[in-house]
Design a protein around this motif. Structure first.
Motif, PDB file in Angstrom:
ATOM      1  N   PHE A  11       0.626  -1.095   0.141  1.00  0.00           N
ATOM      2  CA  PHE A  11      -0.242   0.361  -0.082  1.00  0.00           C
ATOM      3  C   PHE A  11       0.978   1.372   0.271  1.00  0.00           C
ATOM      4  N   PHE A  14       0.584   4.048  -2.580  1.00  0.00           N
ATOM      5  CA  PHE A  14      -0.216   4.524  -2.866  1.00  0.00           C
ATOM      6  C   PHE A  14      -0.524   6.037  -2.907  1.00  0.00           C
ATOM      7  N   THR A  15      -0.283   7.355  -3.446  1.00  0.00           N
ATOM      8  CA  THR A  15      -0.696   8.461  -2.706  1.00  0.00           C
ATOM      9  C   THR A  15      -1.917   8.201  -2.205  1.00  0.00           C
ATOM     10  N   VAL A  18      -6.297   4.522   1.655  1.00  0.00           N
ATOM     11  CA  VAL A  18      -6.229   3.211   1.316  1.00  0.00           C
ATOM     12  C   VAL A  18      -7.394   2.652   2.545  1.00  0.00           C
ATOM     13  N   VAL A  45      -8.854   1.228  -3.090  1.00  0.00           N
ATOM     14  CA  VAL A  45      -8.256   2.547  -3.257  1.00  0.00           C
ATOM     15  C   VAL A  45      -8.746   4.024  -3.441  1.00  0.00           C
ATOM     16  N   ALA A  47      -8.055   6.675  -5.763  1.00  0.00           N
ATOM     17  CA  ALA A  47      -6.404   6.887  -6.342  1.00  0.00           C
ATOM     18  C   ALA A  47      -6.852   8.387  -6.269  1.00  0.00           C
ATOM     19  N   ASP A  52      -1.813   5.785  -9.034  1.00  0.00           N
ATOM     20  CA  ASP A  52      -2.455   5.045  -8.286  1.00  0.00           C
ATOM     21  C   ASP A  52      -3.444   4.062  -8.931  1.00  0.00           C
ATOM     22  N   ALA A  55      -1.188   1.770  -9.869  1.00  0.00           N
ATOM     23  CA  ALA A  55      -0.755   0.809  -9.308  1.00  0.00           C
ATOM     24  C   ALA A  55      -1.670  -0.388  -8.755  1.00  0.00           C
ATOM     25  N   ALA A  56      -2.886  -0.193  -8.177  1.00  0.00           N
ATOM     26  CA  ALA A  56      -4.156  -0.842  -7.734  1.00  0.00           C
ATOM     27  C   ALA A  56      -4.188  -2.392  -8.937  1.00  0.00           C
ATOM     28  N   TYR A  59      -1.587  -4.193  -8.336  1.00  0.00           N
ATOM     29  CA  TYR A  59      -1.666  -4.952  -6.889  1.00  0.00           C
ATOM     30  C   TYR A  59      -2.813  -6.346  -7.264  1.00  0.00           C
ATOM     31  N   ILE A  86     -12.359   0.407  -6.921  1.00  0.00           N
ATOM     32  CA  ILE A  86     -10.542   2.224  -7.640  1.00  0.00           C
ATOM     33  C   ILE A  86     -11.686   3.351  -7.064  1.00  0.00           C
TER      34      ILE A  86
END
Ligand SMILES: Cc1cc2nc3c(=O)[nH]c(=O)nc-3n(C[C@H](O)[C@H](O)[C@H](O)COP(=O)(O)OP(=O)(O)OC[C@H]3O[C@@H](n4cnc5c(N)ncnc54)[C@H](O)[C@@H]3O)c2cc1C
Length: 457
Positions: A11, A14-15, A18, A45, A47, A52, A55-56, A59, A86
């Protein structure tokens, strides 16, 4: 799912925030406009930007999880149980280029914000009736706008699509790319859109508003509208809605508890010409409300005055090749004050530019449609996602004139969002093309919480 220590490391990429079930902020993050049911993901997430989102998806791919997307929750069809949600609501960046008459909008932008931003340059987007609907979700469903008969579907005005696909790649799609037209018209089946570049139109003002007729004149008003739609120019798009207003203080006193027919008009032309065009409607008789006027485009959301508060709703629809007097009478008998189906019925006039083929292979079919009838019912809050019995009844009434169904105008009723229902939203060859592309770009059906196109075998 991985254990907690691994997840916490995961995690860190992520900016945005979450959330997992039970954590503070989880319930607020999953809440949307539709309150009958919500996504219940194992992970949300929030985002903050495209990275982000990427990346989600990466993941989810790594852990073999399905992915849902939510901007506003207006169009929730199949609620996620588990998996990754998301949430794009923070991605609200809007950039207008007045030279090219385009807007680049982030995945969380709502229609009202885009209308305001474009108006500063004397431009307008091809938005629909409600300012709180998400621009991306609306456009991915085709996008039937206030001035749809003049400009066609919003999806036909998309210039570029920024998309994260199931393999975790960020792609920029343009007309000519094989996924471009597939993404437009198929909801979130091919990935998560992080931004769209959209064409804008030079519209500063619009003549429009509502003519509301009380119960004794509702039947004549419906029939007058039906005949009138055959005579109006493409610059005029209209809808007729029948409903019984609730008897509550939030409703203007004159309308409380009354069954009415409300004609909503949007005309891209002068007030003088607009007044001349609507004269046959006013000739029906006295109106409970008549607010037709020349207005800045920023006030165009008042034309439909859609509800702006989250609530429980479900809707079915029928796309019609023609609206005969018999079809209208059958619908009114079933849903009117003495009918057995309590519902808000809304008939939108199509045709004009909506009938022209897409130049970019956009997956919006039934372009020969003349009208779309939406039937909206109000299930009890938290009623779940079952298909209300009234929906089947109204489809049966309209069956002789029905040529298809719009997936964008199916609300709620997620249990009915099965393969047959999704297929009915497309011409068979479009569905086959989409299913083939789905097996190429999303073979494990990661993006399945939608009107799902199954990967072709
Ligand atoms: C009050 C109301 C008025 C409406 N008026 C109109 C209208 O005038 N014309 C019209 O054409 N439609 C209209 N709609 C339908 C609306 O366009 C769809 O329900 C649309 O899906 C809503 O998008 P959203 O992002 O607001 O909703 P969400 O529930 O957040 O998203 C709906 C679905 O869109 C997809 N999606 C959203 N964002 C992304 C993304 N970034 N990437 C990939 N997939 C995504 C997902 O499948 C998601 O489940 C209306 C709906 C309501 C409730």
């Amino acid at each position: 799912m991985a254990d907690n220590a691994t997840q916490t490391t995961d995690f860190a990429v992520f900016t945005g925030p979450v959330f997992r079930p039970g954590e503070p902020g989880y319930e607020a993050e999953i809440a949307g406009f539709q309150t009958a049911y919500t996504h219940r993901p194992a992970l949300v997430v929030g985002a903050a930007h495209a990275e982000d989102v990427r990346a989600a998806v990466e993941y989810a791919a790594r852990h073999g999880l399905p992915v849902a997307v939510q901007a506003t929750g207006h169009g929730l069809s199949v609620a996620a149980e588990g998996g990754v949600l998301i949430s794009t609501a923070r991605m609200t960046d809007i950039r207008i280029d007045s030279g090219t008459r385009t807007a680049r909008v982030g995945a969380g932008v709502r229609a009202g914000a885009l209308v305001e931003a474009a108006a500063r340059f004397g431009l307008a987007p091809l938005n629909g009736s409600s300012p709180s609907v998400g621009v991306v979700g609306y456009t991915l469903g085709g996008g039937l706008g206030l001035l749809a008969r003049e400009f066609g579907y919003a999806a036909d005005h998309v210039r570029t699509i920024e998309l994260v696909t199931a393999d975790g790649r960020m792609r920029t799609l343009r007309p000519g790319d094989e996924l471009f037209g597939a993404v437009l018209g198929s909801g979130g089946n091919f990935g998560v859109v992080t931004a769209l570049e959209l064409g804008l139109v030079p519209v500063r003002t619009v003549y429009g508003g509502q003519l509301v007729f009380d119960e004794p004149l509702a039947g004549p008003a419906l029939e007058a509208w039906r005949q009138w739609t055959a005579t109006v120019p493409e610059q005029l798009t209209s809808t007729v809605t029948t409903l019984t207003y609730p008897d509550i203080p939030q409703v203007p006193e004159a309308l409380r508890g009354r069954y009415v027919a409300s004609i909503r008009v949007a005309f891209d032309g002068s007030a003088e010409e607009g007044e001349r065009l609507v004269a046959p409607l006013r000739a029906v008789g006295a109106r409970l409300r008549d607010d037709l006027r020349d207005m800045p485009y920023t006030e165009s959301h008042t034309i439909h005055s859609d509800p702006d508060h989250p609530h429980a709703y479900a809707a079915t629809n029928a796309v019609l090749g023609e609206l005969t007097g018999d079809a209208l009478a059958a619908l009114a008998a079933a849903t009117g004050p003495v009918g057995s189906i309590p519902a808000v019925v809304d008939i939108r006039h199509l045709g004009g530019a909506l009938g022209r083929p897409s130049q970019a292979g956009v997956s919006v079919d039934r372009r020969d449609a003349a009208y779309v009838v939406r039937v909206i019912t109000m299930p009890a809050p938290a009623a779940g996602a079952g298909v209300p019995a009234e929906h089947g009844a109204v489809r049966e009434v309209l069956a002789p004139w029905t040529i298809g169904h719009s997936l964008a105008f199916l609300y709620g009723a997620g249990d009915g969002a099965d393969d047959a229902q999704t297929r009915a939203g497309y011409a068979p060859d479009t569905y086959a093309r989409l299913a083939a592309l789905k097996s190429k770009y999303d073979p494990h059906n990661m993006f399945r919480f939608n009107r799902n196109i199954r990967p072709a075998a």
